[in-house]
Design a protein around this motif. Structure first.
Motif, short mmCIF file in Angstrom:
data_model
loop_
_atom_site.label_atom_id
_atom_site.label_comp_id
_atom_site.label_asym_id
_atom_site.label_seq_id
_atom_site.Cartn_x
_atom_site.Cartn_y
_atom_site.Cartn_z
N ALA A 28 0.83 -1.21 0.00
CA ALA A 28 0.00 0.00 0.00
C ALA A 28 0.87 1.25 0.00
N LEU A 29 1.97 1.22 0.74
CA LEU A 29 2.88 2.36 0.78
C LEU A 29 3.53 2.57 -0.59
N ALA A 30 3.87 1.49 -1.27
CA ALA A 30 4.45 1.61 -2.61
C ALA A 30 3.49 2.35 -3.54
N ARG A 31 2.22 1.99 -3.50
CA ARG A 31 1.25 2.66 -4.36
C ARG A 31 1.10 4.14 -4.01
N ILE A 185 10.57 7.23 13.16
CA ILE A 185 9.97 6.01 13.71
C ILE A 185 8.47 6.09 13.52
N ALA A 186 7.90 5.06 12.91
CA ALA A 186 6.45 4.98 12.72
C ALA A 186 5.88 3.99 13.73
N TYR A 187 5.02 4.49 14.59
CA TYR A 187 4.33 3.64 15.57
C TYR A 187 2.96 3.30 14.99
N VAL A 225 -3.21 3.91 6.72
CA VAL A 225 -1.88 3.83 7.32
C VAL A 225 -0.81 4.23 6.31
N ALA A 226 -0.93 3.72 5.08
CA ALA A 226 0.05 4.02 4.05
C ALA A 226 0.12 5.51 3.75
N ARG A 228 -0.48 7.98 5.78
CA ARG A 228 0.23 8.65 6.88
C ARG A 228 1.74 8.41 6.79
N LEU A 229 2.13 7.20 6.44
CA LEU A 229 3.56 6.91 6.32
C LEU A 229 4.17 7.65 5.13
N ALA A 230 3.44 7.73 4.04
CA ALA A 230 3.95 8.45 2.87
C ALA A 230 4.17 9.92 3.20
N HIS A 231 3.25 10.51 3.94
CA HIS A 231 3.40 11.91 4.36
C HIS A 231 4.64 12.06 5.24
N ALA A 232 4.87 11.07 6.10
CA ALA A 232 6.05 11.12 6.97
C ALA A 232 7.34 11.08 6.14
#
Length: 314
Positions: A28-31, A185-187, A225-226, A228-232
């Motif tokens: 999902a993060l890749a996309r 760090i992603a929690y 979740v993806a 939020r991680l992409a924004h990080a």
């Protein structure tokens, strides 16, 4: 690209590495990162699934089948990534597996494998790509877990490993800040992946989750979740909490273990009486794929395999 456009699209044309990219959060993060213009190096088991993820993204994406617990294979993949895509500007250490059940009756080899993949594999990922991140003044994101903040029963290997990844990332951050490298760090709490759906098939694990107070029992959509991680990754965040309420758990983390103990002290006898406590084996298709790959690796010379037919122009 103008300065304004570059600021609005900080990942456009930059190479990002994601481990554990065949399924779940990694896929999902890749996309999500591809939609933001990044070129992707997707690492993990299950080459056909990695290729399928690469085929669906609107960006250059190459795949490498590699075990993050195999330092030599990972180093070889890193060499190939920089040769074919250029030096990465960001690396996301996402690969992880889990198993459940009482520690006393756990399989020692599987317990160690969970630690090897989640903790040692993350450290080896950082080691393999640190020369690139030094050159690009890049960003390393360690995907940790709410288990880093408060350990849960029946998940001792996973909780120990995820607590270790948090400590590793904090130590690394202090070592490389002067080089211009940012470490985040992603929690991440319960996420709708095959791992969590598989865990819910086991009475004990499902019971411990659903008896949590709301919103702690909620399972987040993987795309949420993806994003939020992409924004990080875009903003080089030091920390990201998914869901956001985990920030409160961070602030009050010394209170978490006593709360967990108080609740599980009541639940564990009931689960034992119902004979619901047993080893789960690897959780999810990803965990089972890792076990198969680990067994195969003992009989073959490990090497990173690449998709040699994919166009690398981005």
């Amino acid at each position: 690209m103008s300065g304004r456009a570059a600021a609005d699209n900080p990942l456009r044309g930059r190479t990002v590495v994601i481990t554990g990219a065949a399924r779940g959060i990694g896929a999902a993060l890749a996309r999500e990162l591809a939609r933001r213009g990044a070129r992707l190096a997707l690492l993990g088991h299950e080459k056909p699934l990695l290729d399928a993820v690469a085929a669906t993204v609107p960006a250059t994406a190459l795949t490498w089948e590699v075990d993050v617990a195999d330092a030599a294979a990972l180093a070889g993949a890193a060499d190939e990534v920089r040769r074919r895509l250029g030096r990465p500007s960001a690396v996301v250490a996402n690969a992880g597996i889990a198993t459940g059940g009482p520690f006393a009756t756990s399989d020692p080899a599987l317990w160690r494998r969970v630690v090897d993949v989640n903790l040692t594999g993350s450290a080896q990922t950082a080691r393999a790509f640190l020369p690139d991140l030094t050159d690009t003044a890049g960003y390393y994101l360690q995907v940790a877990s709410s288990a880093s903040l408060g350990a849960a029963p029946l998940m001792s290997a996973y909780c120990a490993a995820k607590a270790g990844t948090e400590a590793f990332a904090q130590a690394l951050r202090a070592e490389v800040a002067h080089l211009g490298i940012a470490v985040g760090i992603a929690y991440v709490h319960w996420t709708d992946t095959e791992m969590i759906r598989d865990a819910d098939r086991y009475t004990a694990l499902r019971t411990l989750r659903v008896r949590m107070p709301p919103p702690a029992r909620r399972v987040s959509p993987v795309d949420e979740v993806a994003a939020r991680l992409a924004h990080a990754v875009e903003r080089r965040r030091t920390t990201v909490y998914v869901p956001a309420w985990l920030r409160v758990a961070q602030a009050a983390r010394t209170a978490v273990p006593p709360v967990v103990l108080r609740r599980t002290r009541r639940e564990m006898p009931r689960l034992e009486a119902a004979r619901a406590l047993s080893a789960t084996g690897p959780l999810g298709a990803g965990g089972r794929a890792d076990q198969t790959a680990a067994k195969t690796q003992t009989h073959t010379t490990p090497q990173a395999r690449t998709d040699t037919d994919t166009d690398t122009d981005g």
